[in-house]
Design a protein around this motif. Structure first.
Motif, PDB file in Angstrom:
ATOM      1  N   VAL A 194      26.961  25.715  51.813  1.00  0.00           N
ATOM      2  CA  VAL A 194      26.371  24.450  51.409  1.00  0.00           C
ATOM      3  C   VAL A 194      24.946  24.304  51.912  1.00  0.00           C
ATOM      4  CG1 VAL A 194      27.184  23.203  53.451  1.00  0.00           C
ATOM      5  CG2 VAL A 194      26.833  21.959  51.297  1.00  0.00           C
ATOM      6  N   LEU A 195      24.551  25.040  52.931  1.00  0.00           N
ATOM      7  CA  LEU A 195      23.211  24.913  53.499  1.00  0.00           C
ATOM      8  C   LEU A 195      22.127  25.345  52.526  1.00  0.00           C
ATOM      9  CD1 LEU A 195      23.732  26.229  57.145  1.00  0.00           C
ATOM     10  CD2 LEU A 195      23.740  23.880  56.327  1.00  0.00           C
ATOM     11  N   ARG A 196      22.446  26.249  51.628  1.00  0.00           N
ATOM     12  CA  ARG A 196      21.439  26.776  50.712  1.00  0.00           C
ATOM     13  C   ARG A 196      20.915  25.693  49.778  1.00  0.00           C
ATOM     14  NH1 ARG A 196      24.988  31.158  47.714  1.00  0.00           N
ATOM     15  NH2 ARG A 196      22.937  31.751  46.910  1.00  0.00           N
ATOM     16  N   HIS A 197      21.656  24.601  49.609  1.00  0.00           N
ATOM     17  CA  HIS A 197      21.222  23.512  48.742  1.00  0.00           C
ATOM     18  C   HIS A 197      20.715  22.302  49.539  1.00  0.00           C
ATOM     19  CE1 HIS A 197      22.999  25.739  45.455  1.00  0.00           C
ATOM     20  NE2 HIS A 197      24.177  25.733  46.057  1.00  0.00           N
ATOM     21  N   ASP A 198      20.665  22.418  50.861  1.00  0.00           N
ATOM     22  CA  ASP A 198      20.265  21.297  51.714  1.00  0.00           C
ATOM     23  C   ASP A 198      18.741  21.243  51.800  1.00  0.00           C
ATOM     24  OD1 ASP A 198      19.853  19.396  53.692  1.00  0.00           O
ATOM     25  OD2 ASP A 198      21.650  19.960  54.792  1.00  0.00           O
ATOM     26  N   ILE A 199      18.132  20.320  51.043  1.00  0.00           N
ATOM     27  CA  ILE A 199      16.672  20.227  50.991  1.00  0.00           C
ATOM     28  C   ILE A 199      16.106  19.757  52.330  1.00  0.00           C
ATOM     29  CG2 ILE A 199      14.736  19.038  49.883  1.00  0.00           C
ATOM     30  CD1 ILE A 199      16.297  19.000  47.316  1.00  0.00           C
TER      31      ILE A 199
ATOM     32  N   SER B 253      17.901  29.829  42.369  1.00  0.00           N
ATOM     33  CA  SER B 253      17.368  28.535  42.788  1.00  0.00           C
ATOM     34  C   SER B 253      18.375  27.844  43.700  1.00  0.00           C
ATOM     35  CB  SER B 253      17.073  27.655  41.567  1.00  0.00           C
ATOM     36  OG  SER B 253      16.693  26.359  41.968  1.00  0.00           O
ATOM     37  N   ASN B 254      17.924  27.499  44.898  1.00  0.00           N
ATOM     38  CA  ASN B 254      18.744  26.766  45.851  1.00  0.00           C
ATOM     39  C   ASN B 254      17.957  25.560  46.349  1.00  0.00           C
ATOM     40  OD1 ASN B 254      21.045  28.464  45.864  1.00  0.00           O
ATOM     41  ND2 ASN B 254      19.927  29.948  47.079  1.00  0.00           N
ATOM     42  N   GLY B 255      18.455  24.383  46.019  1.00  0.00           N
ATOM     43  CA  GLY B 255      17.701  23.184  46.326  1.00  0.00           C
ATOM     44  C   GLY B 255      16.677  22.862  45.263  1.00  0.00           C
ATOM     45  N   GLY B 256      16.751  23.531  44.125  1.00  0.00           N
ATOM     46  CA  GLY B 256      15.780  23.331  43.062  1.00  0.00           C
ATOM     47  C   GLY B 256      14.755  24.444  43.051  1.00  0.00           C
ATOM     48  N   SER B 257      14.230  24.762  41.866  1.00  0.00           N
ATOM     49  CA  SER B 257      13.266  25.857  41.758  1.00  0.00           C
ATOM     50  C   SER B 257      11.990  25.564  42.526  1.00  0.00           C
ATOM     51  CB  SER B 257      12.955  26.118  40.278  1.00  0.00           C
ATOM     52  OG  SER B 257      12.484  24.923  39.641  1.00  0.00           O
ATOM     53  N   GLY B 258      11.528  24.315  42.487  1.00  0.00           N
ATOM     54  CA  GLY B 258      10.321  23.956  43.218  1.00  0.00           C
ATOM     55  C   GLY B 258      10.489  24.114  44.721  1.00  0.00           C
TER      56      GLY B 258
ATOM     57  N   THR C 243      16.613  31.620  51.539  1.00  0.00           N
ATOM     58  CA  THR C 243      17.704  30.825  50.990  1.00  0.00           C
ATOM     59  C   THR C 243      18.317  31.472  49.758  1.00  0.00           C
ATOM     60  OG1 THR C 243      16.157  29.521  49.646  1.00  0.00           O
ATOM     61  CG2 THR C 243      16.683  28.678  51.845  1.00  0.00           C
ATOM     62  N   VAL C 244      17.838  32.661  49.398  1.00  0.00           N
ATOM     63  CA  VAL C 244      18.366  33.402  48.256  1.00  0.00           C
ATOM     64  C   VAL C 244      18.577  34.848  48.676  1.00  0.00           C
ATOM     65  CG1 VAL C 244      17.224  31.917  46.566  1.00  0.00           C
ATOM     66  CG2 VAL C 244      16.058  33.982  47.379  1.00  0.00           C
ATOM     67  N   ASP C 245      19.285  35.596  47.850  1.00  0.00           N
ATOM     68  CA  ASP C 245      19.477  37.022  48.090  1.00  0.00           C
ATOM     69  C   ASP C 245      18.166  37.735  47.762  1.00  0.00           C
ATOM     70  OD1 ASP C 245      20.248  39.631  48.318  1.00  0.00           O
ATOM     71  OD2 ASP C 245      21.928  39.511  46.898  1.00  0.00           O
ATOM     72  N   MET C 246      17.490  38.280  48.790  1.00  0.00           N
ATOM     73  CA  MET C 246      16.171  38.867  48.596  1.00  0.00           C
ATOM     74  C   MET C 246      16.219  40.105  47.712  1.00  0.00           C
ATOM     75  SD  MET C 246      14.158  36.832  50.111  1.00  0.00           S
ATOM     76  CE  MET C 246      12.690  37.830  49.939  1.00  0.00           C
ATOM     77  N   ALA C 247      17.348  40.765  47.637  1.00  0.00           N
ATOM     78  CA  ALA C 247      17.451  41.965  46.808  1.00  0.00           C
ATOM     79  C   ALA C 247      17.403  41.646  45.317  1.00  0.00           C
ATOM     80  CB  ALA C 247      18.733  42.726  47.131  1.00  0.00           C
ATOM     81  N   LYS C 248      17.550  40.362  44.954  1.00  0.00           N
ATOM     82  CA  LYS C 248      17.601  39.988  43.543  1.00  0.00           C
ATOM     83  C   LYS C 248      16.351  39.248  43.074  1.00  0.00           C
ATOM     84  CE  LYS C 248      22.655  39.617  43.585  1.00  0.00           C
ATOM     85  NZ  LYS C 248      23.820  38.714  43.350  1.00  0.00           N
TER      86      LYS C 248
END
Length: 592
Positions: A323-328, A406-411, A428-433
């Motif tokens: 859930v942290l990946r979406h916590d702005i 996108s985690n927490g929005g693209s911006g 906050t994202v998978d850097m390999a992708k």
């Protein structure tokens, strides 16, 4: 009638009398006991047992008693009153904390990590204060005619070696795992150099003991062991000498000799305040579903890691966890901490001084109008341009040219990675992708890095800005650099450009070697890994655990060189230039 000649003026502070053998032996015994207890608890037991808890309480009581007796015996010495009173306050505070730990039953077993962290902090303070008493003779060490670079290199090497040994302790890794000496050296170097590259996941591979060791290495490495040493000498042990001022001024990038002590105190206090405020903010924004103890532990750990621009996390997937990946709000707090740690102490000090002076001018218009230093203006402007420009570039490359995560929005995703790519190391994202263009954008941001005097790496924002201005002026035929109505010193543009050239050559040579050591890895992944290590960023395209032993050694070297500074390393090993006795005739050549 004049006083007899045998009487001395009482207003002159008397020197500190030599320590008696018994009190000195008692202090030495306490120091050895603190060290033994710390190693036993952290390295071999790995938790706070009733016996270790009782030993910590007894140790803190004896430490407080020793400081009380010392204060009573020296309180009449005016020259040492401040020092002894401060040490007494530290001792009483430590004893108060241990009493609290004894009364708070939840510290005993509700959360082993938080309990271990608290007891380790108490033992470390006792050991540190008793050890730093030797700084009364620090002039004997710093009087040796060594370049500041040698002290800087030596202090970081000592810390890396100590961290390697600590990570090899039996309780540092989870049962069933074995950390090799090379991997221990890699993790220690990454923590001390506040890089964040990891060959093993700190959240799952290391026990709370190992995580706390990494946290301590990040904190000391971020501040610098010499900075902490001189800080204790200045605050606790009656100041530092003129030679030390000159030495430390070069180490902390403070050229104003009269401000070295003030800058030194500000660095430590600013770090403590920012990390404490960041820990509180992170505790408030972390999910309430987690226990209070776990929230405190994660908040403290990530606050220190973010401000020191280390990027290490106690979460298995860094900030891409659940859930942290979406916590702005959480991402914003991390961004603020990374930015504050990356602007540099001089910039923060000058900015706060300017804001305070503006408030004073608003209350009293007769006061002179304050002005920000050119260094501060360049840092703030360049940082703002890199953050905004980097966010736009990441947004375009990742979400318009590529179907990005996108985690927490693209911006928010673009903004977060624009800041952390310049030395933060969190993701906050998978850097390999991430997209191929985004990789190149982030390599550029990593190469530029943070600002001088900060915990960030890279070639530094001021170097990038001054080199760009120098090139622009050379194209237009203007010999001098004028910025914000101030002329910069002659030769600083060529020096900044030289830093970029030397750094590029260093990376090119290292890439050629790394290419031979990892023939099955793409060039893009190798460049990203190498620049991330050299700029002490810590981001990786999931390549670090797959490196060969030789490649790990090369990455370790780049992390160390990046933390020390390539220019510092070159000037340290290069012999001092001698002024020529005569000049040679001038002759022009063709460049185009």
């Amino acid at each position: 009638m004049s006083a007899p000649s045998h009487q001395k003026d009482s207003s002159i502070p008397r020197p500190l009398p030599p320590a008696r053998p018994l009190p000195r032996l008692f202090a030495l015994t306490l120091g050895c006991a603190a060290l033994a207890l710390l190693v036993l608890q952290v390295g071999f037991v790995g938790e706070v047992t009733p016996v270790l808890h009782g030993a910590t309480v007894l140790l803190s009581f004896l430490f407080a008693l020793e400081q009380i007796l010392t204060w009573l015996s020296r309180r009449h010495l005016q020259a040492w009153a401040r020092r002894e009173t401060l040490l007494l306050a530290v001792a009483l505070t430590v004893f108060g904390v241990t009493v609290f730990l004894a009364l708070a039953a939840w510290m005993g077993g509700k959360d082993a990590r938080l309990s271990l962290l608290a007891h380790t902090a108490v033992q470390s303070v006792i050991l540190g204060v008793l050890s730093l008493r030797g700084l009364r003779h620090q002039a004997r060490l710093t009087a040796i005619t060594l370049r500041p670079g040698w002290l800087l290199i030596g202090s970081f090497l000592f810390l890396i070696v100590a961290g390697t040994v600590l990570l090899k302790l039996p309780r540092a890794v989870v049962p069933g795992e074995h950390l090799s000496w090379l991997n221990a050296l890699f993790m220690s170097t990454s923590a001390v150099c506040v890089t964040g590259l990891t060959v093993e996941n700190p959240a799952t591979y290391f026990t709370p003991t190992g995580q706390i060791i990494l946290l301590a290495l990040m904190q000391i490495g971020g501040l610098g062991i010499m900075t902490l040493t001189f800080f204790m000498a200045a605050i606790v042990f009656q100041g530092i000498s003129l030679h030390d001022h000159l030495l430390l001024g070069e180490m902390i990038a403070e050229k104003r000799l009269a401000h070295v002590g003030e800058t030194l105190k500000f660095i430590v206090l600013f770090t403590a305040v920012c990390e404490a405020a960041g820990a509180v903010a992170l505790f408030l924004v972390l999910p309430a579903e987690a226990s209070v103890d776990a929230r405190i532990y994660h908040a403290v750990y990530h606050s220190v890691s973010a401000f020191c621009n280390a990027g290490m996390s106690t979460l298995p997937n860094n900030l891409a966890e659940g859930v942290l990946r979406h916590d702005i709000l959480l991402q914003l707090v991390i961004c603020v901490l990374v930015a504050l740690g990356g602007i540099g102490s001089m910039t923060a000090f000058d900015t706060l001084r300017f804001m305070r002076s503006r408030v004073a001018c608003a209350l009293n218009p007769t006061l002179p109008r304050p002005r920000l230093r050119v260094h501060t203006r360049i840092v703030l402007l360049t940082t703002a341009i890199l953050i905004v420009g980097g966010a736009v570039a990441v947004y375009v490359s990742e979400f318009l040219l590529h179907d990005g995560q996108s985690n927490g929005g693209s911006g928010m995703t673009a903004f977060f990675h624009s800041i952390t790519a310049r030395s933060g190391g969190f993701n906050t994202v998978d850097m390999a992708k991430i997209g191929p263009v985004t990789i190149h954008v982030m390599v550029f941001l990593m190469f530029v890095g943070g600002s001088p005097g900060s915990t960030a790496g890279g070639v530094r924002t001021t170097v990038f800005a001054v080199a760009a201005l120098h090139l622009w002026n050379q194209i237009r035929g203007i010999p001098q650099i004028v910025v914000f109505r101030r002329r910069l010193p002659d030769g600083i543009g060529a020096r900044a450009l030289g830093v970029i050239v030397f750094s590029s050559i260093w990376l090119f040579v290292n890439f050629a070697v790394l290419r031979q050591l990892q023939p099955d890895v793409t060039d893009t992944a190798l460049v990203f890994e190498l620049v991330s290590a050299f700029a002490t960023v810590g981001l990786s395209l999931n390549l670090t655990p797959e490196l060969t032993d030789a490649a790990k050694g090369l990455i370790i070297l780049n992390m160390f060189v990046g933390r020390i500074g390539l220019l510092t390393l070159i000037t340290t090993f290069m012999p001092r230039a001698r002024k020529p006795l005569h000049t040679h005739p001038q002759e022009d050549i063709l460049l185009a």
